[in-house]
Design an enzyme around this catalytic site. Structure first.
Site, mmCIF file in Angstrom:
data_model
loop_
_atom_site.group_PDB
_atom_site.id
_atom_site.type_symbol
_atom_site.label_atom_id
_atom_site.label_comp_id
_atom_site.label_asym_id
_atom_site.label_seq_id
_atom_site.Cartn_x
_atom_site.Cartn_y
_atom_site.Cartn_z
ATOM 1 N N PRO A 9 30.398 40.346 29.856
ATOM 2 C CA PRO A 9 30.675 39.843 28.517
ATOM 3 C C PRO A 9 31.825 38.842 28.440
ATOM 4 O O PRO A 9 32.840 38.990 29.130
ATOM 5 C CB PRO A 9 31.005 41.102 27.716
ATOM 6 N N ASN A 10 31.631 37.861 27.600
ATOM 7 C CA ASN A 10 32.621 36.815 27.276
ATOM 8 C C ASN A 10 32.832 35.785 28.389
ATOM 9 O O ASN A 10 33.586 34.834 28.207
ATOM 10 C CB ASN A 10 33.972 37.432 26.857
ATOM 11 N N ARG A 17 38.204 30.004 26.918
ATOM 12 C CA ARG A 17 38.707 31.337 26.611
ATOM 13 C C ARG A 17 40.014 31.589 27.374
ATOM 14 O O ARG A 17 40.021 31.620 28.603
ATOM 15 C CB ARG A 17 37.665 32.352 27.069
ATOM 16 N N TYR A 22 42.391 32.670 32.505
ATOM 17 C CA TYR A 22 41.126 32.553 33.237
ATOM 18 C C TYR A 22 40.846 31.157 33.793
ATOM 19 O O TYR A 22 39.834 30.951 34.458
ATOM 20 C CB TYR A 22 39.970 32.999 32.324
ATOM 21 N N ASN A 73 30.909 40.324 38.175
ATOM 22 C CA ASN A 73 32.140 40.431 37.400
ATOM 23 C C ASN A 73 31.764 41.191 36.128
ATOM 24 O O ASN A 73 31.211 40.611 35.194
ATOM 25 C CB ASN A 73 32.707 39.053 37.047
ATOM 26 N N ALA A 76 34.974 43.031 30.747
ATOM 27 C CA ALA A 76 35.596 44.169 30.045
ATOM 28 C C ALA A 76 34.935 45.502 30.394
ATOM 29 O O ALA A 76 35.586 46.557 30.366
ATOM 30 C CB ALA A 76 35.554 43.929 28.540
ATOM 31 N N GLU A 97 32.800 43.041 43.747
ATOM 32 C CA GLU A 97 33.277 42.918 42.365
ATOM 33 C C GLU A 97 34.336 41.824 42.325
ATOM 34 O O GLU A 97 35.270 41.842 43.117
ATOM 35 C CB GLU A 97 33.877 44.266 41.956
ATOM 36 N N HIS A 99 37.048 39.454 39.959
ATOM 37 C CA HIS A 99 37.767 39.175 38.710
ATOM 38 C C HIS A 99 38.555 37.900 38.907
ATOM 39 O O HIS A 99 39.215 37.733 39.942
ATOM 40 C CB HIS A 99 38.719 40.320 38.346
ATOM 41 N N ARG A 106 48.145 43.055 34.951
ATOM 42 C CA ARG A 106 47.965 42.832 33.516
ATOM 43 C C ARG A 106 48.183 44.130 32.722
ATOM 44 O O ARG A 106 48.855 45.026 33.210
ATOM 45 C CB ARG A 106 46.578 42.218 33.279
HETATM 46 C C1 DQA Z 1 38.028 39.854 33.983
HETATM 47 C C2 DQA Z 1 39.172 40.825 33.652
HETATM 48 C C3 DQA Z 1 38.776 41.777 32.542
HETATM 49 O O1 DQA Z 1 39.850 42.662 32.247
HETATM 50 C C4 DQA Z 1 38.421 41.012 31.275
HETATM 51 O O2 DQA Z 1 37.973 41.900 30.279
HETATM 52 C C5 DQA Z 1 37.439 39.932 31.520
HETATM 53 C C6 DQA Z 1 37.536 39.131 32.735
HETATM 54 C C7 DQA Z 1 38.448 38.774 35.009
HETATM 55 O O3 DQA Z 1 37.560 38.122 35.533
HETATM 56 O O4 DQA Z 1 39.646 38.576 35.250
HETATM 57 O O5 DQA Z 1 36.617 39.625 30.657
HETATM 58 O O6 DQA Z 1 36.954 40.593 34.551
#
Ligand code: DQA
Length: 149
Positions: A9-10, A17, A22, A73, A76, A97, A99, A106
């Site tokens: 998501p997102n 964003r 990011y 990835n 959230a 995985e 990120h 964080r």
């Molecule tokens: C994320 C880190 C997560 O905590 C966050 O909710 C994201 C992106 C990252 O790629 O750093 O949406 O997965």
């Protein structure tokens, strides 16, 4: 060899964003870089971005049928989704995985990944580059595994 690249998501908003966290690379740019690398490595990618947990679960389940590895990835959902963790554990494919940010540097709620214990490895804090390192490692891992089977 076919690899599922699953963006949670997102991540469709990457580029605009919270760029200080990011970066400014868009998801389209990340996917284009992954496709170029996949061509070099001679592997096929199935790339999916979704904002829905259930769709992620279905994609992971489907990967068991037609993919040899997963680059994910969970965004959230990393911190909340038992369903995604269970799906990853169930299919038991080589999985990395990724990120973009260093989740351990964080907020406290981001420092726990429910999926980390059931994946092969985790890459975090390398920004968009992390996906490329992840794909390279995954392909090498799958090739080595099949060599020993
Ligand atoms: C994320 C880190 C997560 O905590 C966050 O909710 C994201 C992106 C990252 O790629 O750093 O949406 O997965």
């Amino acid at each position: 060899m076919k690899i599922l690249v699953l963006h949670g998501p997102n991540l469709n908003l990457l580029g605009k964003r919270e760029p200080e966290i990011y970066g400014r690379t868009t998801l389209e740019e990340i996917n284009a870089q992954l496709l170029a690398l996949a061509k070099e490595l001679n592997v096929e990618l199935k790339m999916v971005q979704t904002n829905h947990e259930g769709v992620m679960v279905e994609q992971i389940q489907q990967a068991a049928e037609d993919c040899q590895g997963i680059l994910i990835n969970p965004a959230a959902y990393t911190h909340t989704s038992v369903a995604i963790r269970d799906a990853l554990a169930a299919v038991n494919l080589p999985t990395i995985e990724v990120h973009l940010s260093n989740i351990y540097a964080r907020e406290e709620f981001r420092r726990v990944s429910l999926s980390a214990p059931v994946v092969t490895a985790q890459i975090c804090g390398l920004g968009a580059e992390g996906y490329l390192w992840g794909l390279k490692a995954l392909v090498q891992m799958v090739r080595q595994e099949s060599r020993f089977k």
